[in-house]
Scaffold this motif. Structure first.
Motif, PDB file in Angstrom:
ATOM      1  N   PRO A 208       8.593  16.366  44.232  1.00  0.00           N
ATOM      2  CA  PRO A 208       9.609  16.916  43.324  1.00  0.00           C
ATOM      3  C   PRO A 208      10.057  15.985  42.199  1.00  0.00           C
ATOM      4  N   LYS A 209       9.725  14.679  42.273  1.00  0.00           N
ATOM      5  CA  LYS A 209      10.299  13.719  41.331  1.00  0.00           C
ATOM      6  C   LYS A 209       9.288  13.359  40.245  1.00  0.00           C
ATOM      7  N   ALA A 210       9.724  13.491  38.984  1.00  0.00           N
ATOM      8  CA  ALA A 210       8.855  13.175  37.850  1.00  0.00           C
ATOM      9  C   ALA A 210       9.672  12.540  36.738  1.00  0.00           C
ATOM     10  N   LEU A 211       9.037  11.646  35.972  1.00  0.00           N
ATOM     11  CA  LEU A 211       9.657  10.983  34.831  1.00  0.00           C
ATOM     12  C   LEU A 211       8.849  11.301  33.580  1.00  0.00           C
ATOM     13  N   HIS A 212       9.550  11.666  32.518  1.00  0.00           N
ATOM     14  CA  HIS A 212       8.894  12.063  31.268  1.00  0.00           C
ATOM     15  C   HIS A 212       9.546  11.369  30.074  1.00  0.00           C
ATOM     16  N   PRO A 213       8.828  11.282  28.955  1.00  0.00           N
ATOM     17  CA  PRO A 213       9.482  10.871  27.705  1.00  0.00           C
ATOM     18  C   PRO A 213      10.285  12.038  27.145  1.00  0.00           C
ATOM     19  N   PHE A 214      11.118  11.760  26.174  1.00  0.00           N
ATOM     20  CA  PHE A 214      11.941  12.813  25.585  1.00  0.00           C
ATOM     21  C   PHE A 214      11.165  13.653  24.576  1.00  0.00           C
ATOM     22  N   SER A 215      10.048  13.152  24.089  1.00  0.00           N
ATOM     23  CA  SER A 215       9.233  13.918  23.148  1.00  0.00           C
ATOM     24  C   SER A 215       7.760  13.767  23.512  1.00  0.00           C
ATOM     25  N   GLN A 216       6.980  14.783  23.205  1.00  0.00           N
ATOM     26  CA  GLN A 216       5.553  14.752  23.522  1.00  0.00           C
ATOM     27  C   GLN A 216       4.838  13.663  22.714  1.00  0.00           C
ATOM     28  N   ASP A 217       3.932  12.962  23.380  1.00  0.00           N
ATOM     29  CA  ASP A 217       3.108  11.914  22.760  1.00  0.00           C
ATOM     30  C   ASP A 217       3.932  10.737  22.247  1.00  0.00           C
ATOM     31  N   GLU A 218       5.038  10.461  22.909  1.00  0.00           N
ATOM     32  CA  GLU A 218       5.828   9.274  22.581  1.00  0.00           C
ATOM     33  C   GLU A 218       5.004   8.034  22.900  1.00  0.00           C
TER      34      GLU A 218
ATOM     35  N   LEU B 139       4.679   2.001  23.877  1.00  0.00           N
ATOM     36  CA  LEU B 139       5.125   0.692  23.394  1.00  0.00           C
ATOM     37  C   LEU B 139       6.457   0.766  22.660  1.00  0.00           C
ATOM     38  N   GLY B 140       6.810   1.942  22.171  1.00  0.00           N
ATOM     39  CA  GLY B 140       8.084   2.099  21.481  1.00  0.00           C
ATOM     40  C   GLY B 140       9.125   2.813  22.310  1.00  0.00           C
ATOM     41  N   SER B 141       8.784   3.157  23.528  1.00  0.00           N
ATOM     42  CA  SER B 141       9.676   3.929  24.384  1.00  0.00           C
ATOM     43  C   SER B 141      10.622   3.005  25.141  1.00  0.00           C
ATOM     44  N   THR B 142      11.890   3.380  25.238  1.00  0.00           N
ATOM     45  CA  THR B 142      12.874   2.576  25.954  1.00  0.00           C
ATOM     46  C   THR B 142      13.640   3.377  26.999  1.00  0.00           C
ATOM     47  N   GLN B 143      13.737   4.690  26.828  1.00  0.00           N
ATOM     48  CA  GLN B 143      14.473   5.540  27.761  1.00  0.00           C
ATOM     49  C   GLN B 143      13.574   6.680  28.222  1.00  0.00           C
TER      50      GLN B 143
ATOM     51  N   ASP C 253       7.293  19.306  30.122  1.00  0.00           N
ATOM     52  CA  ASP C 253       6.285  18.441  30.738  1.00  0.00           C
ATOM     53  C   ASP C 253       5.739  17.487  29.688  1.00  0.00           C
ATOM     54  N   ASN C 254       6.656  16.835  28.963  1.00  0.00           N
ATOM     55  CA  ASN C 254       6.235  15.865  27.960  1.00  0.00           C
ATOM     56  C   ASN C 254       5.559  14.675  28.630  1.00  0.00           C
ATOM     57  N   LYS C 255       4.631  14.063  27.892  1.00  0.00           N
ATOM     58  CA  LYS C 255       3.896  12.911  28.414  1.00  0.00           C
ATOM     59  C   LYS C 255       3.837  11.819  27.356  1.00  0.00           C
ATOM     60  N   TRP C 256       3.722  10.567  27.842  1.00  0.00           N
ATOM     61  CA  TRP C 256       3.506   9.455  26.933  1.00  0.00           C
ATOM     62  C   TRP C 256       2.061   9.465  26.449  1.00  0.00           C
ATOM     63  N   SER C 257       1.834   8.740  25.361  1.00  0.00           N
ATOM     64  CA  SER C 257       0.486   8.610  24.821  1.00  0.00           C
ATOM     65  C   SER C 257       0.259   7.166  24.390  1.00  0.00           C
ATOM     66  N   ILE C 258      -1.003   6.776  24.299  1.00  0.00           N
ATOM     67  CA  ILE C 258      -1.335   5.430  23.842  1.00  0.00           C
ATOM     68  C   ILE C 258      -1.870   5.480  22.419  1.00  0.00           C
ATOM     69  N   ARG C 259      -1.524   4.463  21.647  1.00  0.00           N
ATOM     70  CA  ARG C 259      -2.082   4.287  20.311  1.00  0.00           C
ATOM     71  C   ARG C 259      -3.217   3.254  20.346  1.00  0.00           C
ATOM     72  N   GLN C 260      -3.153   2.349  21.325  1.00  0.00           N
ATOM     73  CA  GLN C 260      -4.155   1.300  21.475  1.00  0.00           C
ATOM     74  C   GLN C 260      -4.744   1.358  22.878  1.00  0.00           C
ATOM     75  N   GLU C 261      -6.035   1.286  22.977  1.00  0.00           N
ATOM     76  CA  GLU C 261      -6.672   1.197  24.282  1.00  0.00           C
ATOM     77  C   GLU C 261      -6.630  -0.245  24.764  1.00  0.00           C
ATOM     78  N   GLY C 262      -6.483  -0.436  26.063  1.00  0.00           N
ATOM     79  CA  GLY C 262      -6.474  -1.785  26.598  1.00  0.00           C
ATOM     80  C   GLY C 262      -5.605  -1.888  27.830  1.00  0.00           C
ATOM     81  N   TYR C 263      -5.184  -3.122  28.106  1.00  0.00           N
ATOM     82  CA  TYR C 263      -4.413  -3.412  29.312  1.00  0.00           C
ATOM     83  C   TYR C 263      -2.921  -3.461  28.988  1.00  0.00           C
TER      84      TYR C 263
END
Length: 298
Positions: A195-205, A208-212, A220-230
């Motif tokens: 039942p527990k899920a965490l999402h960004p406030f906007s789609q494709d946030e 690296l710039g997300s804080t809350q 069902d918003n999801k985070w996205s990456i701008r740079q591939e890597g670790y």
């Protein structure tokens, strides 16, 4: 005609009061002897909510107002609709009270605890309070991860040994065309969808710039990456914060965040430390320090 003008005047007056209220709620303070130090400002969130996270003291007074000083111009209090309203409640409707109603705007603190989380929703005019229970697990899942969206294969975070609500994950995020939504991901509180899920406030946030972040919610918003890597990602499920650090495109990237070795050995031979310098007895998957080097455990 006079009656019509009177109705129009009253409607305009109500509209102006509502606009004034909306403009006047850019800050909210918790005030009273139940609050350590007597006053604390609540944290604003992007969905026009404010949150109090921390200690409250049983038997003390507690109220919420929109100004730091009680004598400030335009001070307003959040008055519970019902008498003897508890801080652990929800959602409890409130109205806006002027300064002379401050004594009628008190909320009851049922017991002394360090894990009160109170959410004030300005749009809905409700207060929701809880005694937060630390989560037992946290996972990352998504098209940008090696597990994709396959249930029960989600990648686990590691709990901070000193902060039970803080979790860390280190690993690779890249576009994986074999999965749906190949650059997206989210966090879950179990190795399943509910039942527990965490999402960004906007789609494709951008992570690296997300804080809350948002606990639950109807979208069902999801985070996205701008740079591939670790990446190294730290999540506080109590305060609903997230911080991500980009470590490099490959494990051997140059620079201060360089990863010098990728190993499959999780044995405890030698001393292992996390990125905060805490000693780890037996490392799980993630990024660690050993013998002065950054090492990814696969």
């Amino acid at each position: 005609m006079k009656r019509l003008l009177l109705i129009l005047f009253l409607e305009c007056s109500m509209f102006n009061v509502q606009c004034s209220f909306a403009q006047d709620m850019s800050h909210i303070w918790a005030v009273g002897s139940a609050v350590p130090g007597g006053i604390q400002e609540l944290t604003p969130f992007p969905n026009n909510q404010f949150k109090y996270t921390g200690r409250l003291i049983e038997g003390g007074t507690l109220c919420f107002r929109n100004k730091e000083l009680p004598t400030a111009s335009g001070v307003r209090y959040l008055k519970p609709t019902y008498e003897d309203a508890y801080a652990v409640t929800g959602p409890m409707p409130f109205t806006i009270a002027i300064a002379r109603d401050s004594l009628a705007s008190l909320w009851t603190v049922p017991l002394t605890e360090d894990v009160y989380r109170i959410t004030i929703d300005i749009n809905a005019k409700t207060l929701t309070g809880e005694l937060f229970r630390p989560w037992n697990e946290l996972f990352i899942v998504g098209g940008a991860t090696e597990c994709g969206w396959v249930t029960y294969t989600f990648l686990p975070f590691t709990r901070d040994e000193d902060e039970v609500c803080a979790w860390d994950w280190t690993g690779e995020l890249r576009e994986r065309q074999e999965f749906g939504e190949p650059r997206r991901f989210k966090f879950l509180g179990q190795n399943a969808w509910e039942p527990k899920a965490l999402h960004p406030f906007s789609q494709d946030e951008d992570i690296l710039g997300s804080t809350q972040l948002l606990t639950g919610g109807s979208g069902d918003n999801k985070w996205s990456i701008r740079q591939e890597g670790y990446y190294h990602i730290r999540v506080d499920v109590f305060r609903e914060t997230v911080h991500a650090e980009y470590l490099g495109a490959t494990p051997s990237s140059d620079g201060p965040t360089a990863v010098e070795e990728v190993v499959n050995d999780k044995s405890s031979n030698g001393e292992w430390f996390d990125l905060s310098g805490r000693k780890i007895n037996r490392p799980a998957k993630g990024l660690y320090i050993k013998d002065g080097r950054k090492i990814i455990v696969k």
